[in-house]
Design a protein around this motif. Structure first.
Motif: not given
Length: 114
Positions: A4, A7, A57, A10, A61
Motif C-alpha cells: 500500500q 502504491h 494493489l 507511485t 501499481t
C-alpha cells in the motif's frame, strides 16, 4: 502494509511528474528522485506470499508504473532537447563573437599571371 505504501508513493510520483505548476525543473527532479529512492527501498521489502488484496494493489501499481515510465521518458527527452538547444545557442554565439574562426587559412597564394 508495504504494498500500500509503495502504491501511494507511485501515485504521488505520477502526480509530481504530471504537475505543470512546479516552476523550477530542479525542484521537480529532486522531488521525483526522492520518491524513486523511497520506492526502491520498499521494493526490496516486498516478498510473497501475497493476499488477494495485495495482488490487486500490485496489478494497479504495475499499471501506474507504466505511466511513470512514459512520463520519465518524456522528461528525459525534454531535458535532452533543452541541452541540444543550449549547445546550438552557444555555438551560434561563438560564431558571432569570432566570425573568422571557422575559415581555413592554409597560407598559400596562387598567382595566375604566370
Amino acid at each position: 502494509m508495504i504494498i500500500q505504501t509503495f502504491h501511494d508513493l507511485t501515485v504521488e510520483l505520477l502526480a509530481v511528474l504530471e504537475d505543470r505548476t512546479i516552476a523550477e525543473r530542479e525542484d521537480k527532479i529532486e522531488r521525483f528522485t526522492q520518491l524513486i529512492d523511497q520506492r526502491d527501498a520498499l521494493l526490496s521489502q516486498i516478498k510473497p506470499p501475497f493476499t488477494f488484496e495485495e495482488q490487486q494493489l500490485g496489478r494497479a501499481t504495475m499499471l501506474l508504473n507504466e505511466q511513470v515510465d512514459r512520463m520519465l521518458s518524456l522528461q528525459k527527452l525534454e531535458i535532452k532537447r533543452d541541452i541540444q538547444e543550449i549547445n546550438k545557442k552557444k555555438k551560434s554565439s561563438n560564431k558571432y563573437t569570432n566570425p573568422y574562426e571557422s575559415l581555413s587559412i592554409d597560407g598559400m597564394f596562387y598567382d595566375k599571371r604566370n
